[in-house]
Design a protein around this motif. Structure first.
Motif: not given
Length: 611
Positions: A348-359
């Motif tokens: 789930e943390r990886a999902g947060v990091v991915t969200a940061v990268l996508l943003m």
């Protein structure tokens, strides 16, 4: 009797006493009755001492045996077995109290043959055992059924009767003031239990209670130690997982801060969790993957969006990538492996990091799109304002506007303009949305070929028809603006002609392109349409062009055509056969015939103009 005889008889009496002779033997020795009485008293005292010594030895042995036992059940069996042996009874048994229920249960028996008796349950105050448990005092009865000192119940009496017991002695098992059970010794015949036997069984019960308490304490200690070890193991595993999660999180954030892309993040997560990772955008298009083609479960994504947690599937795990309430995409972990709580949170943390990268990527893309969009708008709306500045701005964005570019317009009614522009970006040097259409500048000299290629790829990518009109090539801001206008007419023409999902330039539209094109090349159109006939006439000195004009002028009537040409009808037929061999067998088809007639008129106009 002489003194000598008396001394001899006395010596005889002492010898018998020393050898342990019975009362009858001692009584037959002819001595003073007082001496005999004294001898009997001495014998009884010695016997009593020996009995006490044996009991003490037995108690010491019992204590020693109990001290070596650490299993509560083994302690209970040893107590009951030793009680039966010490008192020499038929049956011994032990009951334990259940205070919450207010009952006493027979727990262990030795010498019992009745299953009914072994399952007796006594209420507090019921039967002899209930009385002992309630009062914490020993009770003995020589005849159980005739004893009215305690309350008889049918269930207890039935069990005692089934076992055949008559005499029963019960003593409390107590730790301090708390009675934990009752120890019993019983016979199947009438028997009076002596105070010594009561004391002996009570001493055994005291030893047993302490040993039983120690066994319980030891058992509780072992459970506590086991629980403590399990807790330590859990804490250690949790600490390891937390440390691993923190290290993985730091590694992911470092990738983001160093400008890492989605592929690097996916590879890092896959390395930690040991499975294939795929990143998908909000529309379900794959952005990065570390292992083959991973399937995306739409239902799992929806469940993850609602719960805010990673969701397991048949093939692995899915985690929705969100920024607040905005859905950005999803992560998929393949391999079908299970995730503990710590690894699940890491995913789930990886999902947060991915969200940061996508943003972050979206912000950069928006900034670039804005700059590129401004340049494209200026090129198409005000190309003459400052052409040199436009060329310089293009160079800063890596676009050389001085070389040949085709202008393409992509159109689709089924996808958003922004999504279509993002998909088209990899095909163009410059792309943006202008006048509500997606405009591409593509380096190249053949607009038609580029339009067909881009239309095919975008249609496949978007999974819906994408129509592409093209114009050019153009090598200056002015030319690019003019080509954009022609490309817009080309798209409109393709859609009007029912050719959605195709790509073409005006030149590919035949006479329609000629009519709508901004800079029509009439000579090229004439050559492309009737050139073979013109070449034949020039080489052979014939006038097939005249025959073709006469044929169309007479509406395809051969008789009228031969009169107009002043030749035999067979000659007209032969000439038309030659024309068919030059233009193709379908030259008389309505659309082809229309193009030929237009070319004939343009040829006459250009011929007259040159003449």
């Amino acid at each position: 009797m002489t003194v000598v005889d008396s001394a001899a008889q006395l010596r005889r009496l002492l010898e018998l006493l020393a050898s342990g002779a019975g009362s009858e033997q001692l009584a037959h020795v002819p001595v003073d009755p007082k001496a005999t009485e004294l001898a009997l008293r001495i014998r009884d005292t010695v016997a009593e001492h020996r009995r006490r010594e044996a009991e003490l030895a037995a108690l010491f042995d019992t204590a020693s045996d109990l001290a070596r036992l650490d299993d509560p059940d083994a302690v209970l069996r040893s107590i009951v077995r030793r009680a039966r042996a010490l008192l020499g009874v038929d049956v011994s048994y032990l009951s334990l109290n259940d205070e919450p229920e207010g009952k006493t249960y027979v727990r262990v028996t030795d010498g019992s043959v009745s299953a009914l008796f072994q399952d007796i349950v006594l209420g507090m105050g019921e039967g002899l055992g209930g009385l002992v448990a309630q009062t914490a005092r020993p009770y003995a009865t020589a005849d159980y059924f005739d004893d009215k000192r305690f309350r008889h119940t049918s269930s207890i009496d039935t069990g005692v009767l089934d076992e055949g017991l008559t005499a029963i002695l019960g003593v409390p098992l107590a730790i301090g003031s708390k009675v934990i059970g009752v120890l019993f010794a019983s016979d199947r015949t009438t028997r009076e239990f002596s105070p010594e036997e009561v004391a002996l069984l009570s001493s055994l019960a005291d030893h047993a209670a302490i040993a039983l308490d120690n066994a319980h304490l030891l058992d509780e200690t072992r459970r506590a130690v086991a629980e403590l070890n399990a807790a330590n193991a859990t804490i250690s595993a949790h600490n390891d997982a937390m440390r691993r999660a923190e290290e993985a999180h730091d590694r992911l954030m470092d990738l983001v801060l160093r400008g890492g892309d989605l592929a690097e993040v996916a590879a890092a997560v896959a390395g930690v969790l040991g499975g294939g990772i795929a990143v998908f955008d909000a529309d379900g298009a794959a952005l990065a993957s570390t292992a083959g083609e991973l399937r995306l479960s739409r239902s799992a994504v929806s469940a993850s969006r609602v719960s805010g947690r990673a969701v397991s599937t048949e093939d692995g795990w899915v985690c929705a990538v969100q920024a607040g309430q905005e859905f950005l995409g999803s992560l998929v972990l393949g391999g079908g492996r299970s995730l503990g709580e710590a690894d699940r949170r890491l995913f789930e943390r990886a999902g947060v990091v991915t969200a940061v990268l996508l943003m972050q990527r979206r912000s950069v893309a928006r900034a670039e799109d804005e700059v590129r969009g401004e340049l494209l708008s200026d090129l198409l709306t005000a190309p003459g304002r400052n052409p040199a500045a436009l060329l310089a701005r293009g160079r800063r964005l890596g676009v050389d506007l001085s070389i040949s570019h085709a202008v393409l317009i992509a159109h689709s009614d089924d996808v958003s303009r922004r999504r279509l522009a993002m998909a088209a970006a990899r095909h163009a040097a410059l792309v943006g949305v202008h006048a509500d259409e997606v405009v591409l500048l593509v380096p190249g000299e053949d607009p038609g070929a580029l339009a067909r290629s881009v239309a095919a790829e975008l249609t496949s990518t978007m999974d819906c028809p994408v129509t592409v009109g093209a114009a050019g090539p153009a090598t200056s801001p002015w030319a690019l603006a003019e080509a954009h206008a022609e490309a817009a007419r080309c798209v409109a023409s393709l859609l009007a002609l029912g050719r959605a999902g195709e790509g073409a330039s005006m030149a590919d539209l035949g006479f329609v392109g000629l009519l709508l094109g901004e800079h029509a090349d009439l000579d090229a159109y004439v050559t492309a349409t009737i050139g073979p006939v013109l070449d034949y006439d020039e080489r052979r000195g014939t006038d097939l062009i005249g025959t073709l004009r006469a044929y169309f002028a007479c509406g395809g009537n051969l008789t009228r055509a031969k009169d107009l040409l002043h030749v035999h009808v067979n000659t007209v037929v032969q000439r038309l056969d030659r024309i068919a061999s030059l233009l193709g067998e379908e030259w008389q088809a309505p659309e082809r015939a229309l193009e030929l007639q237009l070319a004939l008129r343009l040829h006459r106009l250009t011929s007259d103009r040159s003449g």
